[in-house]
Design a protein around this motif. Structure first.
Motif, PDB file in Angstrom:
ATOM      1  N   ILE A 726     -30.388 -17.924  56.711  1.00  0.00           N
ATOM      2  CA  ILE A 726     -30.502 -17.751  55.259  1.00  0.00           C
ATOM      3  C   ILE A 726     -30.826 -19.090  54.622  1.00  0.00           C
ATOM      4  CG2 ILE A 726     -29.352 -16.969  53.150  1.00  0.00           C
ATOM      5  CD1 ILE A 726     -27.418 -15.392  54.969  1.00  0.00           C
ATOM      6  N   LYS A 727     -31.848 -19.096  53.769  1.00  0.00           N
ATOM      7  CA  LYS A 727     -32.219 -20.256  52.948  1.00  0.00           C
ATOM      8  C   LYS A 727     -31.866 -19.916  51.498  1.00  0.00           C
ATOM      9  CE  LYS A 727     -36.280 -20.535  51.209  1.00  0.00           C
ATOM     10  NZ  LYS A 727     -36.072 -20.740  49.764  1.00  0.00           N
ATOM     11  N   TYR A 728     -31.233 -20.873  50.800  1.00  0.00           N
ATOM     12  CA  TYR A 728     -30.735 -20.572  49.464  1.00  0.00           C
ATOM     13  C   TYR A 728     -31.523 -21.286  48.378  1.00  0.00           C
ATOM     14  CZ  TYR A 728     -26.754 -18.548  51.833  1.00  0.00           C
ATOM     15  OH  TYR A 728     -25.961 -17.771  52.637  1.00  0.00           O
ATOM     16  N   ASP A 729     -31.687 -20.582  47.269  1.00  0.00           N
ATOM     17  CA  ASP A 729     -32.196 -21.180  46.032  1.00  0.00           C
ATOM     18  C   ASP A 729     -31.005 -21.424  45.124  1.00  0.00           C
ATOM     19  OD1 ASP A 729     -34.936 -21.017  46.764  1.00  0.00           O
ATOM     20  OD2 ASP A 729     -34.929 -18.885  46.257  1.00  0.00           O
ATOM     21  N   LEU A 730     -30.960 -22.581  44.485  1.00  0.00           N
ATOM     22  CA  LEU A 730     -29.814 -22.939  43.663  1.00  0.00           C
ATOM     23  C   LEU A 730     -29.662 -21.966  42.502  1.00  0.00           C
ATOM     24  CD1 LEU A 730     -30.044 -26.840  43.573  1.00  0.00           C
ATOM     25  CD2 LEU A 730     -29.007 -25.333  45.254  1.00  0.00           C
ATOM     26  N   GLY A 731     -28.415 -21.563  42.287  1.00  0.00           N
ATOM     27  CA  GLY A 731     -28.124 -20.631  41.201  1.00  0.00           C
ATOM     28  C   GLY A 731     -28.299 -19.185  41.573  1.00  0.00           C
ATOM     29  N   LEU A 732     -28.828 -18.922  42.786  1.00  0.00           N
ATOM     30  CA  LEU A 732     -29.138 -17.546  43.176  1.00  0.00           C
ATOM     31  C   LEU A 732     -28.601 -17.237  44.575  1.00  0.00           C
ATOM     32  CD1 LEU A 732     -32.856 -17.555  41.968  1.00  0.00           C
ATOM     33  CD2 LEU A 732     -30.906 -16.554  40.758  1.00  0.00           C
ATOM     34  N   GLU A 825     -21.419 -23.286  31.143  1.00  0.00           N
ATOM     35  CA  GLU A 825     -22.816 -23.716  31.134  1.00  0.00           C
ATOM     36  C   GLU A 825     -23.750 -22.623  31.648  1.00  0.00           C
ATOM     37  OE1 GLU A 825     -22.333 -28.526  31.984  1.00  0.00           O
ATOM     38  OE2 GLU A 825     -22.390 -27.110  33.670  1.00  0.00           O
ATOM     39  N   LYS A 826     -23.294 -21.864  32.645  1.00  0.00           N
ATOM     40  CA  LYS A 826     -24.153 -20.869  33.290  1.00  0.00           C
ATOM     41  C   LYS A 826     -23.431 -19.533  33.440  1.00  0.00           C
ATOM     42  CE  LYS A 826     -27.039 -24.140  35.814  1.00  0.00           C
ATOM     43  NZ  LYS A 826     -27.734 -24.442  37.089  1.00  0.00           N
ATOM     44  N   PRO A 827     -22.938 -18.963  32.331  1.00  0.00           N
ATOM     45  CA  PRO A 827     -22.167 -17.709  32.452  1.00  0.00           C
ATOM     46  C   PRO A 827     -22.972 -16.571  33.053  1.00  0.00           C
ATOM     47  CG  PRO A 827     -22.752 -18.155  30.160  1.00  0.00           C
ATOM     48  CD  PRO A 827     -23.088 -19.389  30.920  1.00  0.00           C
ATOM     49  N   VAL A 828     -24.263 -16.506  32.763  1.00  0.00           N
ATOM     50  CA  VAL A 828     -25.093 -15.397  33.269  1.00  0.00           C
ATOM     51  C   VAL A 828     -25.195 -15.474  34.792  1.00  0.00           C
ATOM     52  CG1 VAL A 828     -27.391 -14.372  33.259  1.00  0.00           C
ATOM     53  CG2 VAL A 828     -26.377 -15.182  31.120  1.00  0.00           C
ATOM     54  N   TYR A 829     -25.311 -16.686  35.338  1.00  0.00           N
ATOM     55  CA  TYR A 829     -25.393 -16.846  36.789  1.00  0.00           C
ATOM     56  C   TYR A 829     -24.106 -16.366  37.458  1.00  0.00           C
ATOM     57  CZ  TYR A 829     -29.687 -19.612  36.436  1.00  0.00           C
ATOM     58  OH  TYR A 829     -30.976 -20.026  36.204  1.00  0.00           O
ATOM     59  N   TYR A 830     -22.976 -16.686  36.858  1.00  0.00           N
ATOM     60  CA  TYR A 830     -21.703 -16.238  37.419  1.00  0.00           C
ATOM     61  C   TYR A 830     -21.601 -14.718  37.401  1.00  0.00           C
ATOM     62  CZ  TYR A 830     -19.762 -20.952  37.702  1.00  0.00           C
ATOM     63  OH  TYR A 830     -19.517 -22.263  38.042  1.00  0.00           O
ATOM     64  N   LEU A 831     -22.063 -14.097  36.337  1.00  0.00           N
ATOM     65  CA  LEU A 831     -21.987 -12.639  36.227  1.00  0.00           C
ATOM     66  C   LEU A 831     -22.965 -11.958  37.173  1.00  0.00           C
ATOM     67  CD1 LEU A 831     -21.703 -12.304  32.350  1.00  0.00           C
ATOM     68  CD2 LEU A 831     -19.913 -11.817  34.006  1.00  0.00           C
ATOM     69  N   GLU A 832     -24.214 -12.422  37.184  1.00  0.00           N
ATOM     70  CA  GLU A 832     -25.246 -11.727  37.963  1.00  0.00           C
ATOM     71  C   GLU A 832     -25.072 -11.902  39.463  1.00  0.00           C
ATOM     72  OE1 GLU A 832     -29.053 -12.900  36.462  1.00  0.00           O
ATOM     73  OE2 GLU A 832     -28.884 -11.590  34.709  1.00  0.00           O
ATOM     74  N   ASN A 833     -24.350 -12.964  39.877  1.00  0.00           N
ATOM     75  CA  ASN A 833     -24.090 -13.161  41.301  1.00  0.00           C
ATOM     76  C   ASN A 833     -22.753 -12.583  41.734  1.00  0.00           C
ATOM     77  OD1 ASN A 833     -26.267 -14.983  42.671  1.00  0.00           O
ATOM     78  ND2 ASN A 833     -25.959 -15.908  40.648  1.00  0.00           N
TER      79      ASN A 833
END
Length: 937
Positions: A726-732, A825-833
């Motif tokens: 697995i290769k990761y993209d930051l925030g995702l 700072e990144k609430p949407v990232y926390y929710l969507e992940n």
């Protein structure tokens, strides 16, 4: 024609026999785990004439196998041997023999008293004569570290003789109270021996010239004492007696001195004060060096009995620890307060450098903290080196200079809960004066000193460069800035700063340092870094081969440029590994010695000869020990792990390549059942955790599961097992898992041998999170197993890693969870992940394991997942092992999980009957009474 016909008949008979033999092989069962063996503790004598190793089943009695290097047929097996070693003179092997495990178990079932349980024995194996001597009732033993032909044997207390029935009226003699027991000190050949009673502790000098032993008190009639035995003359002298405790007894490197810490305070004293004593070994004239009133130690300090004692190599300095003096707290010492009336609370203060859980986790360490001080033995001057502000000194294995490095992270410690890459202020400290000279503020990583003490080096991760600090010139040198390759981890894919590939040592006289990039090794002279030389000639990068210097001398201080340079090699594409040879000043590319489809590891060279031992493995080949030399020609296998594997359906593994959804080339491992038929369709398990394809040639033993599926077990039972990278993209993190795992699975389904209707996924911890995420995105899997999954990043973000006491914030902002910012700072990232917010999409039955003493992931995460699925009326089970950690530690629980994992996946992927624990559950009133493994009718 007749001859050819006979050949065909013989060939046909062979094929029929081979097929029948293959059919006779059986699948692995859970009963196979206990007897599966592993090898460890391999040793070779300095002269290279003898080797040995230990073989241990997972549950049962180990054995040592000792053999001549040139004649392995003369192998000697010592059953139940433990903690053994070759003696410094290469003439004997000495170790313990522990009681038979089954016998001990039977006695435990009978509730046998501890004093009546069997004790360890000792064996002394004469290598040349082939004779083994044994002694019973042994507590411990010791041999000198580097020279001499002596052994010290410390015996258990003698068990009181049982009264004879005919003498039942005789009054038994009351045993004397003492912690000491008999010590036998003798030459290994038995020609000389000395016995001492009521010995509490003992040790040899490094070269075996002397032995010190401490006598315990006995019924307050005989005093505790420390004695010194001269092994050349056989004379034993009393060094000191009459104190209540003698500890931290230490010989100087050349055995010129003996030092120890002692107190005369009552053994019942809660706050005893200690003194440091020193004597010469050739003439016992004891001197008290340090006490609580000594000048030069930490203000309001006292000698610490918790810190070890060290000498400089030249024996001109001694190093010891100083602790804070005892504090009398009025509330603590108030005898008018009952225990039941005492307040118990934790106060979390925003200004604290560490949060309360971390403070509590480190409480014992802080209570026993000591600060290093040193004494010049010529002048008896004491210099305090560490103090309350700067208290992390780096003393090398051999203290050969008049200064050391010392550091503190106190100015940055408050940020550690969310920034694990805080810097540290680094100083040089002078042993004579205690003067500190600043090297660097907020230095990243951990600095190290060159062998000659000319330079301090570190990896500056903020700049992704290696730095040297010239001590004489007091200036920093960027070692790698001008080179056309990078020295940071090229596969790094988290929000933290990438690390390095480390260094490979210094040349003699600090003339150059060897620094690794991803593939090659560079020789860099700090005086002229622009003239750096790629000593592997770029061959590594050109061929995707990772070269690393093989250190053959474990006591090496620097690299002699005249010595050959041996390099381990690993091909990132093919996964082959092996060995190359070159030299520090080579003008040509490294020369290949061997590359093959194996994993080679554990190289171990004899100190005074060219003989080596090395281990080699594949998925099918046990990591047995091989003998040879550094040409690696004609390696001879001498151990024979797990011969029973020949009777088991084992399977194979292959490297697969595919493209992620974004086009990134990826690799994975596909494990196939034995006699794989590409025209059949197989159920498939998919397991994942970061990147695993480099482990193509790792041997994987059948073993009860700590948290994840055991791959050999499932492969042997006719499952395919796929392990994608697995290769990761930051925030995702969630979408990245989908991007890499799903196309890998689809690429295998397209090959026609995967039963697409019977696939499952399983993972633990970070893998458990990815399982939870994937089943909210696809229904292609028929079942899923998620161990310790984070499903709600918003609640987990504010949680605690109870194993360390740290806040979990760093996990999301900097490391594996890869969000790269705070919750606000990144609430949407926390929710969507977070899979929890999409649990209504799940149609996959799930087996969750999350334990109530998990020190890494808050176990309420597993509860949140289970309760969501229960509320949504989706099939889910939560296994909660009481008192267990993130991964199961107790073997009984590992065996239990292994059974439940196989039953769960067999039910969903093979149509096997469900066990009762799945259909009926396990009501609390039945807990501990039944396991409910039984299958439904």
């Amino acid at each position: 024609m007749l001859k050819r016909t006979k050949q065909l008949v013989l060939l046909l008979a062979f094929l029929i026999y081979s097929g029948a033999d293959a059919q006779q092989k059986r699948s692995l069962t859970h009963a196979d785990y206990d007897g599966w063996e592993s090898l460890g503790g391999e040793k070779i004598t300095k002269d290279g004439k003898w080797v040995g190793y230990s073989i241990s089943p997972q549950d049962g009695d180990a054995r040592a196998e000792i053999l001549p290097f040139n004649d392995p047929s003369k192998k000697t097996i010592i059953h139940r041997a433990q903690g053994w070693d070759f003696t410094p003179d290469d003439s004997f092997a000495v170790g313990k023999i522990v009681p038979q495990k089954d016998s001990v178990r039977v006695l435990k079932l009978k509730e046998t008293k501890k004093d009546d349980m069997p004790s360890d024995s000792l064996f002394i194996f004469n290598l040349k004569a082939g004779e083994i001597e044994k002694m019973a009732n042994v507590k411990s033993f010791a041999i000198p570290q580097e020279a001499g032909s002596w052994v010290a044997i410390h015996f258990e207390k003698e068990k009181p003789a049982k009264k004879d029935e005919a003498d039942s009226t005789a009054k038994a003699e009351k045993p004397k109270k003492t912690d000491g027991t008999k010590l036998l000190v003798r030459t290994l050949n038995g020609e000389k021996s000395y016995e001492f009673d009521r010995v509490k502790s003992y040790s040899f000098s490094k070269e075996g010239e002397f032995l010190q032993y401490v006598l315990a008190e006995e019924d307050t009639l005989d005093n505790a004492a420390i004695h010194l035995l001269d092994l050349k003359t056989g004379e034993s002298q009393t060094v000191h007696e009459g104190n209540t405790d003698y500890t931290r007894v230490t010989f100087s490197p050349k055995a010129t001195y003996l030092t120890f810490i002692s107190t005369n305070d009552s053994s019942k004293a809660e706050k005893p004060y200690y003194q440091l004593y020193l004597t010469k070994t050739d003439e016992v004239a004891l001197e008290e060096l340090v006490n609580k009133d000594s000048q030069g130690i930490l203000e309001n300090g006292r000698l610490s009995s918790d810190a070890g004692i060290r000498f400089s190599e030249e024996e001109d300095r001694i190093f010891f620890g100083v602790a804070e003096d005892y504090v009398d707290y009025a509330y603590e010492s108030d005898t008018t307060i009952l225990d039941e009336e005492r307040v118990s609370l934790d106060i979390w203060g925003w200004q604290d450098a560490e949060i309360q859980p971390m403070q509590l986790k480190n409480k014992s360490r802080e209570e026993n903290r000591s600060y290093t001080a040193t004494m010049d033995l010529a002048t008896r001057k004491i210099t305090q080196l560490e103090d309350r502000e700067v208290n992390n000194i780096i003393l090398e294995n051999k203290i050969e200079r008049d200064f050391a490095l010392v550091w503190t992270d106190a100015p940055y410690r408050r940020n550690y809960s969310w920034d694990i890459q805080i810097g540290r202020d680094v100083y040089m400290i002078d042993f004579a004066t205690g003067e500190k000279t600043l090297v660097e503020k907020s230095l990243p990583g951990y600095p190290s000193l060159s062998p000659e003490g000319k330079y301090i080096t570190w990896y500056a991760n903020k700049d992704s460069t290696w730095v040297a600090y010239d001590i004489a010139q007091k200036n920093k040198i960027n070692l790698t800035e001008g080179l056309d390759v990078v020295f940071y981890d090229e596969l790094h894919d988290s929000p933290s700063l990438p690390g390095s590939y480390s260094t490979a040592g210094w040349l003699e006289n600090d003339e150059a340092i060897l620094i690794n990039d991803r593939y090659d090794i560079w020789k860099i002279d700090p005086r002229n870094p622009s003239q750096a030389v790629n000593i592997t000639q770029g061959e590594g990068r050109a061929n995707s081969i990772e070269f690393r210097r093989l250190t053959l001398d474990r006591e090496e201080e620097f690299i002699d440029p005249k010595d050959p340079l041996y390099l381990t090699a690993f091909n990132e594409v093919t996964k082959q590994s092996g060995l190359y040879r070159s030299s520090i000043n080579a003008q040509n590319a490294p020369k290949q010695i061997l590359m093959s489809d194996h994993r080679y590891f554990g190289f171990n060279k004899a100190k005074d000869s060219d003989e080596i031992t090395v281990r080699r493995s594949t998925y099918q080949e046990n990591p047995d020990l091989h003998l040879g030399d550094l040409t690696l020609k004609n390696l001879r296998k001498v151990s024979n792990l797990n011969p029973q594997q020949a009777d088991v359906k084992w399977g194979s593994v292959e490297l697969v390549s595919y493209l992620a959804n974004d086009g990134t080339p990826l690799q994975g491992l596909l494990f196939k059942p034995e006699n794989f038929d590409e025209n059949k369709k197989y159920p498939m398990m998919v397991y994942f955790y970061e990147r695993n394809s480099n482990g193509l040639h790792n041997y994987r033993a059948p073993a009860p599961s700590a948290s994840t599926i055991n791959i050999p077990y499932f492969v042997s039972n006719d499952y395919l097992v796929f392990v994608p990278d697995i290769k990761y993209d930051l925030g995702l993190p969630g979408p990245s898992a989908y991007n890499c795992i799903i196309p890998g699975v689809q690429s295998l389904v397209a090959r026609g041998f995967v039963d697409a209707d019977n696939m499952a996924i399983q993972g633990q911890s970070w893998g458990g999170y990815q399982v939870a995420y994937l089943i909210t995105q696809t229904n292609m899997f028929k079942a899923a197993g998620a161990g310790a999954p984070v499903v709600n990043m918003t609640s987990a973000y504010g949680g605690i890693r109870w194993g360390t006491g740290m806040s979990r914030m760093f996990q999301y902002e900097q490391t594996q969870s890869r969000i790269g910012g705070t919750l606000w700072e990144k609430p949407v990232y926390y929710l969507e992940n977070s899979p929890l917010f999409f649990m209504d999409r799940v149609k996959t039955p799930v087996l969750i394991m999350h334990n109530d003493a998990d020190g890494s992931v808050p176990w309420y995460q597993g509860i949140e997942m289970f309760m969501a699925l229960k509320r949504l009326n989706q099939p889910a089970w939560l296994l909660q092992y009481n008192g267990e950690d993130h991964n199961l530690r107790q073997r009984k629980n590992r065996k239990d999980l292994s059974v439940r994992l196989s039953q769960f996946f067999d039910h969903y992927l093979k149509g096997a009957p469900a066990p009762l624990w799945m259909t009926e559950g396990l009501p609390a009133v039945e807990k501990g009474k039944t396991l409910k493994y039984e299958l439904e009718d």
